[in-house]
Design a protein around this motif. Structure first.
Motif: not given
Length: 133
Positions: A48-53, A62-63, A70-81
């Motif tokens: 298991s990973f939790t990566i903070y930037t 992201v966890q 897993f579903e990744e939501d990059n809201k605030g970065l490039d706003n893609r899922k």
């Protein structure tokens, strides 16, 4: 056993970040993002990973668990899922992302006291190097 990527890491260098971010980030965010010096904090507990930037513009985390999509939501970065899958490739943590952009993902690995991050998308590759804090 795979490498332990845990730790706090400060950005030393970034190659082709501008080309990579030009693929889908609005002009204002793109202009600011290329000036940032983010810090990464990786927490690894087995698979298991939790990566903070962290940066002065935005923070992101992201966890994930190795081998589980897993579903990744990059809201605030490039706003893609996207759907992401993280696996080990020898001593490299590899992430493949499926979504609106083709051939997208990243690799993390350690050499000495440096964390290397290679991000790729649509033929653009950004290589970042971080030093352990």
């Amino acid at each position: 056993m795979p490498t332990d990527l845990s730790g706090t890491w400060n950005l030393l260098s970034s190659d082709n970040f501008e080309g990579y971010t030009a693929l889908g980030i609005d002009f204002a965010t793109h202009t600011i993002a290329k000036l940032l010096k983010p810090q990464k904090v990786n927490e690894q507990n087995g698979a298991s990973f939790t990566i903070y930037t962290y940066s002065s513009l935005r923070d992101y985390f992201v966890q994930c668990k190795v081998g589980e999509e897993f579903e990744e939501d990059n809201k605030g970065l490039d706003n893609r899922k996207c759907k992401s899958l993280v696996t080990w490739d020898n001593e490299t943590l590899a992430c493949v992302q499926k979504g609106e952009k083709k051939n997208r993902g990243c690799h993390h690995w350690i050499e000495g006291e440096r964390l290397h991050l290679e991000m790729f998308c649509a033929g653009q590759v950004c290589k970042q190097t971080f030093q352990r804090a």
